[in-house]
Motif scaffolding. Structure first.
Motif, short mmCIF file in Angstrom:
data_model
loop_
_atom_site.label_atom_id
_atom_site.label_comp_id
_atom_site.label_asym_id
_atom_site.label_seq_id
_atom_site.Cartn_x
_atom_site.Cartn_y
_atom_site.Cartn_z
N ALA A 6 0.65 -1.12 -0.14
CA ALA A 6 0.04 0.07 -0.16
C ALA A 6 0.86 1.22 0.03
O ALA A 6 0.63 2.31 -0.82
CB ALA A 6 -0.84 0.06 1.23
N ASP A 15 -4.49 6.22 -2.94
CA ASP A 15 -4.45 6.58 -1.86
C ASP A 15 -4.06 5.45 -0.75
O ASP A 15 -4.48 4.44 -1.15
CB ASP A 15 -6.27 7.05 -1.06
CG ASP A 15 -6.51 8.50 -1.81
OD1 ASP A 15 -5.48 9.12 -1.94
OD2 ASP A 15 -7.67 8.75 -2.08
N LEU A 21 -4.76 3.06 1.61
CA LEU A 21 -5.91 2.38 2.35
C LEU A 21 -5.44 1.60 3.45
O LEU A 21 -4.68 0.53 3.57
CB LEU A 21 -6.57 1.19 1.18
CG LEU A 21 -7.91 0.96 1.74
CD1 LEU A 21 -8.87 1.94 1.63
CD2 LEU A 21 -8.17 -0.26 1.02
#
Lengths: 264, 301
Positions: free
Chosen positions: B15, B23, B25
């Motif tokens: 991520a 974005d 998460l």
């Protein structure tokens, strides 16, 4: 030479029933203050017996031991022993093992807080202050021996007696601890009498090496001066001609002239 | 239990790498509840210990009930005991008269005698054991005597002690003492004899005096042996007190059994037996518990 510790014509015989075994014969040795002397010999030659006599744990059959020109014939903190198997009391913590000796030796001369500080100081000397609350069963063999050394040093002995102190340790730990002992002796100027059967250890650490003949009736076969300057560095020793020559002399004594027949 | 937490840690890495384009998460792991983390394993553990004995107990009681339910049975069935000795079972500490008191009181009276007799046996046993362990001559002189004396049954001492003390209370205490003192003496002596020479050397170099040597080296070093003796001793004294009280009378649990037998109250006897067993068990565990605390260092080596 002015002798600080003098082993004077010591003989030792053990009786079992009617038979008598003479273990040590005519041992005479003078050790100067601040000197590091090793006694080397094959196993069973009576070197531990000799150390026990100096410590006062065994009586000599004839002859005696003089410390600062006074006869010593019973054990005492002026001749602290570091035992081969550390001999820490398993029910006491590292701190309490050292404190037991400190409390006893300095009961009259140091106050409570001073004894506490002195105990911690000695644990610090052997880098064991971090394990002060551990019990002997919880620390490694090398660490136990460090605590054993701290306990002996804490008694401020006139002579430090080491009974094969590194014998039960693995090679790396042993080398590390030998360096520590040498640094401590350099720093504190202790007079040391060490029993060993390791040639390199004897040459590396000692000012003089006392070589003993095989028992029964073991005697001092030869005394070798080790004229190596201090501080000594382990790595430099490997190629130092003086070191190698001394090592050669001891090896010759042990394996040519006084071969251990029973082991062959 | 840490599984959910670890999963988020690994999930965070890709991520973060992709943060430039997307974005981040954040995955919030479901917070492991206290119930799941601690309570459930503990309860499982507890159940694994408690259920098997409960099952066995139920089984024994059922078999017993079936065997003794017949009209001509010589021994009472559990259901009969429950109804006949109800007041003894539910209230150990009632007082309804000088001789009509709860079993709790009787057990306490017996325990008091045991405490005195066993306490004396502990002190004298450890001291004598130390002497015998330390001195070769004391051992040679006393050991044969002790080896003969220790085989004498507790009850065989009773007439002699009754004759000597002329009272039942000290006689019962003496029987407790004489029964439990031998294993304490013998085990202490073995423990003292087995003190490693190294510890003696350390004591000699440090110059401990006799008293310091006794407290700082001998007792801790021999503690595992001493406690073995103490544990055998407490078991023997509990065995002996019941037998002694049956003969001397008084208030104790032993006399209660004798009294119940004379008035044919078999149900009361069974309840008393359960009491005796439970108390003996607790006494044994108590000494074992003290032993683990006291010998925590010694036993580990």
């Amino acid at each position: 030479m002015n002798s600080y510790l003098k082993i004077d014509h010591v003989e030792k015989s053990f009786h079992s029933g009617a038979s008598e075994t003479r273990v040590l014969a005519e041992i005479t040795l003078a050790i100067a203050k601040g000197e590091y002397v090793s006694i080397i010999g094959h196993s069973g030659c009576g070197k531990s017996t000799l150390l026990n006599i100096v410590a006062g744990l065994l009586p000599a059959t004839t002859g005696g031991v003089l410390l600062e020109n006074r006869e010593v014939n019973e054990p005492g903190p002026d001749r602290a022993v570091v035992f081969q198997n550390h001999s820490l009391l398993p029910w006491l913590t590292v701190y309490d093992n050292v404190r037991l000796a400190v409390d006893k030796v300095f009961s009259g001369s140091k106050r409570r807080a001073e004894r506490d500080a002195w105990t911690l100081h000695n644990l610090d000397l052997v880098q064991m202050a971090h394990a002060r609350d551990k019990r002997p069963a919880e620390i490694s063999g090398g660490m136990k021996q460090r605590v054993g050394i701290a306990r002996a040093l804490a008694m401020e002995p006139k002579v430090l007696l080491l009974d094969e102190p590194f014998g039960a340790l693995d090679a790396l730990t042993r080398a590390h601890l030998q360096d520590s002992v040498m640094a401590l002796q350099q720093k504190l100027g202790n007079t040391v009498l060490m029993i060993t059967h390791d040639v390199d250890e004897a040459v590396f650490l000692s000012d003089r090496i006392v070589m003993m003949t095989n028992g029964p009736s073991a005697r001092i076969g030869e005394v070798l001066n080790v004229p190596l300057p201090r501080p000594r560095k382990r790595l430099e020793m490997a190629s130092n001609p003086v070191y190698l020559k001394c090592r050669q002399r001891v090896l010759e004594f042990l394996y040519e002239r006084h071969r251990f027949v029973e082991a062959a | 239990m840490n599984m959910p937490l670890r999963k988020t840690a690994t999930a965070d890495v890709p991520a973060a790498a992709a943060a430039a384009v997307a974005d981040v998460l954040r995955l919030t792991p479901p917070k492991p509840s206290y119930l799941k983390m601690r309570l459930v394993p503990q309860l499982t553990e507890l159940a694994a210990r408690v259920i098997p004995p409960l099952v066995m107990l139920t089984l024994i009681l059922t078999v017993w009930q079936i065997l003794c339910m017949k009209p001509g049975a010589t021994l009472p069935a559990p259901s009969k005991i429950w109804s006949e000795a109800y007041d003894l079972i539910v209230d150990p500490f009632f007082v309804a008269g000088p001789q009509d008191i709860g079993l709790g009181w009787r057990v306490l009276t017996s325990l008091q005698r045991v405490a005195i007799g066993y306490g004396l046996a502990g002190i004298i046993g450890i001291l004598l054991g130390t002497i015998i362990g330390q001195s070769v001559w004391a051992m040679r002189g006393l050991d044969p005597v002790f080896q003969v004396l220790r085989t004498i049954s507790p009850l065989a001492w009773l007439p002699i002690s009754l004759a000597a003390f002329r009272d039942s209370q000290p006689s019962a205490i003496f029987v407790i003492f004489i029964t439990s003192v031998w294993p304490i003496i013998i085990n202490t002596a073995v423990g003292i004899r087995n003190i490693p020479q190294d510890y003696r050397n350390v004591a000699a170099v440090v110059r401990l005096n006799h008293l310091e040597f006794f407290w700082k080296i001998m007792i801790p070093s021999a503690a595992p042996y001493i406690f073995t003796g103490l544990r055998i001793g407490i078991g023997l004294s509990w065995l002996a007190i019941v037998a002694a009280e049956m003969l001397t009378g008084g208030v104790g649990i032993g006399f209660f059994i004798w009294d119940a037998w004379n008035s044919s109250r078999l149900s009361d006897i069974v309840v008393a037996l359960v009491y005796i067993g439970m108390v003996g068990f607790i006494l044994d565990r108590l000494v074992a518990f003290i032993a683990t605390i006291v010998t925590r260092g010694t036993a580990a080596n």
